[in-house]
Design an enzyme around this catalytic site. Structure first.
Site, mmCIF file in Angstrom:
data_model
loop_
_atom_site.group_PDB
_atom_site.id
_atom_site.type_symbol
_atom_site.label_atom_id
_atom_site.label_comp_id
_atom_site.label_asym_id
_atom_site.label_seq_id
_atom_site.Cartn_x
_atom_site.Cartn_y
_atom_site.Cartn_z
ATOM 1 C CB THR A 132 78.011 90.379 -17.003
ATOM 2 O OG1 THR A 132 77.353 89.132 -16.789
ATOM 3 C CG2 THR A 132 79.115 90.134 -18.017
ATOM 4 C CG ASP A 133 76.558 86.833 -13.051
ATOM 5 O OD1 ASP A 133 76.283 87.074 -14.250
ATOM 6 O OD2 ASP A 133 75.744 86.266 -12.281
ATOM 7 C CD GLU A 134 75.752 86.054 -18.930
ATOM 8 O OE1 GLU A 134 76.143 85.420 -19.925
ATOM 9 O OE2 GLU A 134 74.648 86.598 -18.851
ATOM 10 C CE1 TYR A 158 77.154 90.948 -22.586
ATOM 11 C CE2 TYR A 158 76.676 89.062 -21.176
ATOM 12 C CZ TYR A 158 76.775 90.432 -21.351
ATOM 13 O OH TYR A 158 76.511 91.295 -20.308
ATOM 14 C CE LYS A 162 80.119 93.809 -20.103
ATOM 15 N NZ LYS A 162 79.858 95.273 -20.275
HETATM 16 N N1 LIG Z 1 71.093 92.976 -18.357
HETATM 17 C C1 LIG Z 1 71.722 92.343 -17.381
HETATM 18 O O1 LIG Z 1 71.150 91.495 -16.712
HETATM 19 C C2 LIG Z 1 73.151 92.700 -17.062
HETATM 20 C C3 LIG Z 1 73.746 92.129 -15.935
HETATM 21 C C4 LIG Z 1 75.052 92.494 -15.593
HETATM 22 C C5 LIG Z 1 75.743 93.402 -16.367
HETATM 23 N N2 LIG Z 1 75.148 93.939 -17.477
HETATM 24 C C6 LIG Z 1 75.934 94.917 -18.247
HETATM 25 O O2 LIG Z 1 75.284 96.168 -18.075
HETATM 26 C C7 LIG Z 1 75.408 96.946 -19.249
HETATM 27 C C8 LIG Z 1 74.037 97.389 -19.740
HETATM 28 O O3 LIG Z 1 73.252 96.219 -19.990
HETATM 29 P P1 LIG Z 1 71.765 96.345 -20.528
HETATM 30 O O4 LIG Z 1 71.084 95.093 -20.180
HETATM 31 O O5 LIG Z 1 71.196 97.628 -20.101
HETATM 32 O O6 LIG Z 1 72.035 96.373 -22.100
HETATM 33 P P2 LIG Z 1 71.102 96.902 -23.280
HETATM 34 O O7 LIG Z 1 71.437 96.029 -24.451
HETATM 35 O O8 LIG Z 1 69.683 97.012 -22.837
HETATM 36 O O9 LIG Z 1 71.609 98.392 -23.548
HETATM 37 C C9 LIG Z 1 72.841 98.667 -24.144
HETATM 38 C C10 LIG Z 1 72.832 100.126 -24.563
HETATM 39 O O10 LIG Z 1 74.112 100.430 -25.141
HETATM 40 C C11 LIG Z 1 73.903 101.123 -26.357
HETATM 41 N N3 LIG Z 1 75.051 100.842 -27.230
HETATM 42 C C12 LIG Z 1 75.357 99.659 -27.837
HETATM 43 N N4 LIG Z 1 76.464 99.784 -28.569
HETATM 44 C C13 LIG Z 1 76.876 101.071 -28.420
HETATM 45 C C14 LIG Z 1 77.984 101.810 -28.906
HETATM 46 N N5 LIG Z 1 78.894 101.240 -29.721
HETATM 47 N N6 LIG Z 1 78.113 103.101 -28.546
HETATM 48 C C15 LIG Z 1 77.198 103.692 -27.728
HETATM 49 N N7 LIG Z 1 76.137 103.041 -27.239
HETATM 50 C C16 LIG Z 1 75.976 101.749 -27.569
HETATM 51 C C17 LIG Z 1 72.591 100.592 -26.905
HETATM 52 O O11 LIG Z 1 72.007 101.490 -27.828
HETATM 53 C C18 LIG Z 1 71.779 100.431 -25.630
HETATM 54 O O12 LIG Z 1 71.108 101.633 -25.307
HETATM 55 C C19 LIG Z 1 76.173 96.087 -20.261
HETATM 56 O O13 LIG Z 1 77.522 96.476 -20.244
HETATM 57 C C20 LIG Z 1 75.984 94.676 -19.733
HETATM 58 O O14 LIG Z 1 77.074 93.867 -20.087
HETATM 59 C C21 LIG Z 1 73.878 93.610 -17.847
#
Ligand SMILES: NC(=O)c1ccc[n+]([C@@H]2O[C@H](COP(=O)([O-])OP(=O)(O)OC[C@H]3O[C@@H](n4cnc5c(N)ncnc54)[C@H](O)[C@@H]3O)[C@@H](O)[C@H]2O)c1
Length: 352
Positions: A132-134, A158, A162
């Site tokens: 993430t950019d955070e 969070y 990350k």
């Molecule tokens: N949502 C955003 O805007 C955003 C932006 C940049 C980066 N990200 C990164 O992208 C990734 C996905 O984000 P998202 O928004 O889809 O998150 P999300 O919370 O919607 O999904 C996370 C998934 O990971 C699974 N999970 C959690 N803990 C687990 C574990 N211990 N073992 C296996 N599976 C597990 C959950 O069941 C879920 O399906 C993350 O790493 C997040 O940091 C998200």
């Protein structure tokens, strides 16, 4: 084939669906199905032999070792994480456990598997870490957007977890030679977004005639990217990114939260007018999140320069598709709004 972690979550499920829409390369999808994981996101793949779903934890070393030995993926694309800043403030332990320890376990399993490969297999293998950019902290209004060279200054549990996982990934490359790639992306929006996050929360609350809770003055600025553009950015980096490098992915689209909310309300006024009046009447300012970062912005010139990636959607086109998707998928929304979801929303917002 590739191993995807967290592929039942918001971005992961979009990634798996897009991947299999564009290629026949199979996906093994390892997901713990936390509150954020949802098999219904993958319903279109039921009966599709190219998709193998495994219900399990990235922190389960024996399970991950077994999956790698059996399926012998050419790449791991690592989405699994605890991802919601508000939840990290209430309970940071789960974030350290999954984001830091879980990533550590996955890296160690990947390293063990990678060491069994021959020279060509080793050179072709990739561990793609989705971040993430955070991790870069908060910008002042006149600061330039985050570049890959910005120092890490995470401010929430969070983003700190990350950031820690990013550092582990970097170290596994520099110390052990594991061929890693890291992408740091801005805020995503689009289909299958769990309705605890800003955009889907505003859509589902508005449709239910509930207050639209906006933190503080709502002037927090984020860069927003349509989720399918994030997925295409990951595919571009996985295919052509330089090993050991990080790539920022963003939409060149900075917007204040309050402006996002007004945009959503205006689209709903057009697509599903409420006889009671404009949806913006439901906007309610609530106590701000502690330590709330004021501004994130992404400089995505590196991925554009090196890999020719650009987002396909503008915010105007992406947000319209998103609002329409929520209108068309009321059953999905009803399904994810389980008892546990109601408890979280109730506890989190009632005291504000
Ligand atoms: N949502 C955003 O805007 C955003 C932006 C940049 C980066 N990200 C990164 O992208 C990734 C996905 O984000 P998202 O928004 O889809 O998150 P999300 O919370 O919607 O999904 C996370 C998934 O990971 C699974 N999970 C959690 N803990 C687990 C574990 N211990 N073992 C296996 N599976 C597990 C959950 O069941 C879920 O399906 C993350 O790493 C997040 O940091 C998200």
């Amino acid at each position: 084939m590739i191993l995807v972690t967290g592929g039942a979550g918001f971005i992961g499920s979009n990634f798996v669906l897009d991947w299999l829409a564009q290629s026949d390369e199979p996906v093994v999808n390892l997901d713990a199905l936390t509150y954020a994981g949802n098999r219904a996101n993958l319903a279109a793949l039921d009966g599709d032999a190219r998709h193998v779903f495994v219900h399990g934890d990235i922190g389960d070393r024996a399970l991950v070792d077994g999956l790698l030995a059996t399926h012998r993926p050419r790449a791991i694309v690592h989405f699994a994480a605890e991802s919601h800043v508000d939840r990290s403030i209430h309970g940071p332990g789960a974030f350290v456990k999954t984001n830091v320890e879980g990533t550590f376990t996955l890296l160690e399993a990947a390293r063990g598997f990678w060491n069994t490969l021959d020279g060509a297999g080793k050179a072709a293998f990739r561990f793609h870490h989705v971040s993430t950019d955070e991790v870069y902290g908060s910008l002042k209004p006149s600061d330039p957007p985050f570049a890959e060279t910005n120092p890490y200054e995470p401010n929430s549990p969070y983003s700190a977890s990350k950031a820690a996982s990013d550092h582990l990934v970097r170290a596994w490359h520099h110390t052990y030679g594991l061929p890693v790639l890291t992408t740091n992306c801005s805020n995503n929006y689009g289909p299958y977004h769990f309705p605890e996050k800003l955009i889907p929360l505003m859509i589902v609350n508005a449709l239910a005639g509930k207050p639209l809770p906006v933190y503080g003055d709502g002037r927090q600025i984020r860069d927003w990217l349509y989720v399918k553009d994030h997925c295409s950015g990951i595919r571009a980096v996985l295919a052509g990114g330089r090993v050991g490098e990080t790539y920022n992915i963003g939409g060149w689209n900075e917007m204040a939260n309050i402006d996002i909310v007004h945009t959503v309300c205006a689209l709903l006024d057009e697509l599903r007018p409420d006889p009671a009046g404009p949806y913006a009447r439901l906007i309610t300012h609530v106590t701000d999140r502690p330590g709330h970062d004021r501004r994130y912005a992404i400089d995505a010139r590196k991925i554009e320069r090196e890999l020719g990636w650009r987002p396909a959607e503008t915010f105007a086109t992406g947000i319209r598709k998103t609002v329409q998707w929520y209108l068309d998928n009321a059953a999905w929304v009803a399904n994810v709004q389980s008892g546990a979801y109601q408890d979280w929303i109730g506890t989190h917002y009632s005291a504000r």
